[in-house]
Design a protein around this motif. Sequence first.
Motif, mmCIF file in Angstrom:
data_model
loop_
_atom_site.group_PDB
_atom_site.id
_atom_site.type_symbol
_atom_site.label_atom_id
_atom_site.label_comp_id
_atom_site.label_asym_id
_atom_site.label_seq_id
_atom_site.Cartn_x
_atom_site.Cartn_y
_atom_site.Cartn_z
ATOM 1 N N ARG A 81 51.796 2.792 3.147
ATOM 2 C CA ARG A 81 50.477 3.117 2.593
ATOM 3 C C ARG A 81 49.856 1.954 1.842
ATOM 4 O O ARG A 81 48.647 1.778 1.843
ATOM 5 N N GLU A 84 39.371 10.516 7.919
ATOM 6 C CA GLU A 84 39.255 9.110 8.310
ATOM 7 C C GLU A 84 38.141 9.012 9.351
ATOM 8 O O GLU A 84 37.853 9.978 10.046
ATOM 9 N N THR A 130 55.126 11.782 3.535
ATOM 10 C CA THR A 130 54.061 12.369 4.369
ATOM 11 C C THR A 130 53.150 11.253 4.857
ATOM 12 O O THR A 130 52.825 10.331 4.112
ATOM 13 N N TYR A 131 52.773 11.368 6.108
ATOM 14 C CA TYR A 131 51.864 10.389 6.723
ATOM 15 C C TYR A 131 50.768 11.176 7.414
ATOM 16 O O TYR A 131 50.857 11.475 8.594
ATOM 17 N N ARG A 132 49.773 11.532 6.686
ATOM 18 C CA ARG A 132 48.702 12.376 7.230
ATOM 19 C C ARG A 132 47.480 11.567 7.665
ATOM 20 O O ARG A 132 46.478 12.148 8.053
ATOM 21 N N LYS A 133 47.536 10.258 7.506
ATOM 22 C CA LYS A 133 46.419 9.424 7.957
ATOM 23 C C LYS A 133 46.837 8.654 9.209
ATOM 24 O O LYS A 133 47.950 8.110 9.265
ATOM 25 N N ALA A 134 45.930 8.559 10.160
ATOM 26 C CA ALA A 134 46.214 7.762 11.352
ATOM 27 C C ALA A 134 46.489 6.318 10.958
ATOM 28 O O ALA A 134 47.390 5.676 11.507
ATOM 29 N N ALA A 135 45.742 5.823 9.989
ATOM 30 C CA ALA A 135 45.911 4.421 9.564
ATOM 31 C C ALA A 135 47.336 4.179 9.067
ATOM 32 O O ALA A 135 47.910 3.113 9.294
ATOM 33 N N HIS A 136 47.896 5.167 8.375
ATOM 34 C CA HIS A 136 49.277 5.016 7.888
ATOM 35 C C HIS A 136 50.257 4.978 9.051
ATOM 36 O O HIS A 136 51.185 4.165 9.069
ATOM 37 N N ARG A 137 50.060 5.871 10.014
ATOM 38 C CA ARG A 137 50.988 5.893 11.157
ATOM 39 C C ARG A 137 50.867 4.614 11.982
ATOM 40 O O ARG A 137 51.851 4.145 12.548
ATOM 41 N N LEU A 138 49.662 4.095 12.056
ATOM 42 C CA LEU A 138 49.494 2.828 12.788
ATOM 43 C C LEU A 138 50.176 1.687 12.035
ATOM 44 O O LEU A 138 50.802 0.813 12.642
ATOM 45 N N ALA A 139 50.041 1.702 10.712
ATOM 46 C CA ALA A 139 50.699 0.672 9.905
ATOM 47 C C ALA A 139 52.214 0.761 10.074
ATOM 48 O O ALA A 139 52.920 -0.255 10.147
ATOM 49 N N GLU A 180 48.919 17.229 13.066
ATOM 50 C CA GLU A 180 49.760 16.317 12.294
ATOM 51 C C GLU A 180 49.011 15.457 11.278
ATOM 52 O O GLU A 180 49.633 14.876 10.391
ATOM 53 N N LEU A 181 47.694 15.325 11.441
ATOM 54 C CA LEU A 181 46.937 14.407 10.592
ATOM 55 C C LEU A 181 45.762 15.124 9.934
ATOM 56 O O LEU A 181 45.331 16.186 10.393
ATOM 57 N N TYR A 185 36.777 6.726 12.722
ATOM 58 C CA TYR A 185 36.883 5.666 13.722
ATOM 59 C C TYR A 185 35.624 5.714 14.573
ATOM 60 O O TYR A 185 34.999 6.771 14.709
ATOM 61 N N LEU A 223 48.525 6.499 18.840
ATOM 62 C CA LEU A 223 49.589 7.263 18.184
ATOM 63 C C LEU A 223 50.084 8.350 19.112
ATOM 64 O O LEU A 223 49.282 9.086 19.696
ATOM 65 N N GLN A 265 57.434 4.809 2.584
ATOM 66 C CA GLN A 265 56.123 5.443 2.468
ATOM 67 C C GLN A 265 55.174 4.571 1.645
ATOM 68 O O GLN A 265 54.016 4.370 2.003
#
Lengths: 284, 573
Positions: free
Chosen positions: A52, B25, A192-201, B176-177, B27, B154, A48
């Motif tokens: 992040r 966020e 927890t991964y609540r940001k799209a940027a985190h999931r993309l990373a 989820e986000l 985009y 995603l 995590q």
Amino acid sequence: MRTVVLTKGVPDFREGQVSFDEDGHLERGKTPTVMNPNDKHALRAALQTRVRNGGTVSLMSMGPPGYEEVLQEGMTDVYADDCYLLSDREMGAADTWATAMTVATGIQNLEESPDLVFAGFKTADGETGHTGPQTAWCLGMPLVTHVVALDVDEEAGTLRAKRLVEGDVEEIETVETELPAFVVADPEFEPTYRKAAHRLAWKDLREETRERAESFEDHLTVWDHADLNLDPDYIGLDGSPTIVAGVDPIPRAPSEREATVVDPDDESGMEQVFDELAPYAAGD
Amino acid sequence: MTDDGGAVEEDGATDGRVGATDDSEHYEAVVVGCGPGGAAAAATLANNGVETLVLERGVDAGSKNVSGGLIYAEESAPYTIDGLFPGFREEATERPATENYIHNVAGDRVATFDISELHHHDTEWADSVLRRKMDSWLAERVHEMTRETGGGLLTEVRVTGLLRDGGEIVGVETAELDPITADLIVAADGVNSELARDAGLMDWEEPEEWYQGVKAVVDVEPDAINERFGVDDDEGVAHLFSGDLFDGVRGGGFLYTNRDSLSVGTVFHLDSIAAERAEPHELLDNLLTHPLMARWLGDDYREREYSAKLVPDSKKVALESPHEGRLLVVGDAAGQMQAQGPIIKGMNHAVTAGALAAEAFVDARSRGRPERAGQLYEEKLHGEGVMEKLRPSAYRNLGSLGEVEPLADWSDRLVESSLGRYAVRALGSGVLERLYSSPRLVSMIPDTRTPYVTLPTVIAEELGERVTDRNEVEPPELDDRIGELTYDVGDPHIELVDNSYAASGTAVTACPVSAEDFGGGCYRDERVKTNGHEEHVVSLDTQPCVECGTCAVVAETDWEHPDGGKGVEFREG
């Protein structure tokens, strides 16, 4: 962000995996070695942080060559950049103190010192929960245990964590410390991964590390006591102040037990069952 | 305020020192759904350097969708899928449809017409596809392309609705986000679009606005396909079926050759399925067990997957203005599914619409007026001729007239009369084949029994030949078909608002995974006795739901998608 995760190989205690001899002693040779289950939470916490905050993750373990498989599994789980195995006969039979000394020296031997070190909460074999805190002490790092959530602010150079405090009731307290710091992840830790940027990373990491996990051995460094400039008198069995006075085998349950079948509609029979159980329920 | 991942907060708020970020966020563009429409939008946005995030609900793109299906590349279309994704045909499709036939069926009599000319009209190519393979291939390309812009794709993220600020659409909310804001939102979230509904652009109300498709993917070795259909490895065949095969329900059947399987299915007007209390799986079985099918299915029948889906009837519901503020709607979500007689085209229109939506945003942004993207998109849909294909003026002017009930009855009686039969014989196969192959005539076919049931039956009776093959196929029972599907539903996603049989009984018959006298499906027909009083009710078990949405249209239910990654997972699609 430079992160190190400590992990240990332990006997696979799952039913059907573990072997005992006639005296009830564990047969290590016949029992497969797996990653200490509690270390998985440390891996998740490290992942995590990496997702992040970026940076690198190294895995480190002390143990026999068989632990390489544990490190390889960890590498796949946490997308680690490299793995370190501290391994030779002089390190064998170490207690938690000698282990902590050795591991701390291993961490200090890294080219770049870490901002964060993660360890799991107690091992499935020893169950002391000492090694993590003792390693933190050796490294002189602030220690945060029972961490269930964490957040790193690189700019401020701080770590903020929620930790589980077990008293009469479970409480969560939030603590903050400066980096570098040592974190012991609690089994309750939930990334927890609540940001799209985190999931993309995270997805990027998975792609980047697919090949690395396959060529695991190219990223494995094995250090013996000489590599770490450790005095054999202070590591392994010789460097362990703990003396095990004896081992009591856990008595086996009898293969056949007497049982009385009671019909739930049989009032007097059920009363008898409650009478039998009542002392246990009362804690007698 | 949320923290950075919700990990560390006290009393619901961070103190701003660690991990505190804005609520959302941002985009430049968010594309919801990675079917062909979403993929085309995302690729076009990425090609123009727009930072694009693509959110897909399934565990993999294509795992939530089902296609008949042929995907077309039209000569007149401004965008085609292979134009946007080089290598598409080589990597993601099954076989080209090099031959096209329609079979008029009456009992065991069949009159077959070659309608290749119709299908080759305005067609660069048309390939059979299976959605899981196709969409997941597209998704990989989309991720690579959008990642270059700072976005990416995603999976397992379900967009639950629109994010609004003072009534204005500013982004999306997901299960989820944390909320995500965007300058452009492309809703390519399919026939059960939650975004189009949230924006008030779409409703569930009328069964006549929909078709329901049910499909079996049948395992057949490539060599057997080549032999049974008389084709080479890089050739394929498309067959359509109509007539008295389907118990009078308006619609037809199809068979497409894939590389190593066949797609065999049926598509019916949903209002007809509801009115006839038809069981979709039984109608499919009618086709599978017809003697005509024996030559293609062989005697070793094995289904890989049973699936179902609703599709919109674009003639009636294609949105004239598929946009609201920053939200642009494409594909099934905008009702862009063209089905007129033997012409069934959806994916190609979704591709064009997706690319045009992206193009509109890029144009509007370059003029410093990104808020005009929706209006520009609408203009492009009309200017490029997409709307004319989706809602043909010939149908509006003439075809829909035929749906006026007295006229529909009259045309049915006329066709069945001795005069009608004489006309069919007089016209003969040659002329009828030419009529079937006329794009203009096809565009004005009314949605009545006459073209789907009565006329094909009469043609077969008058001109057809008897098929003597023995069909040994035994399709699986419904519970076996359901048992082969993959589910992970979690919380129920359907609420039965009125469980009386009068209000919701149609769900039992019209649901593709339920049936009267079958207790293992989504809906059950039950009689509950209480204090001497008996109630006829409908009971619900969402476990085997294939997420087609049928029950939301034909019964009193509240229906929503399961959260990302959950629910049915199609492996073939």
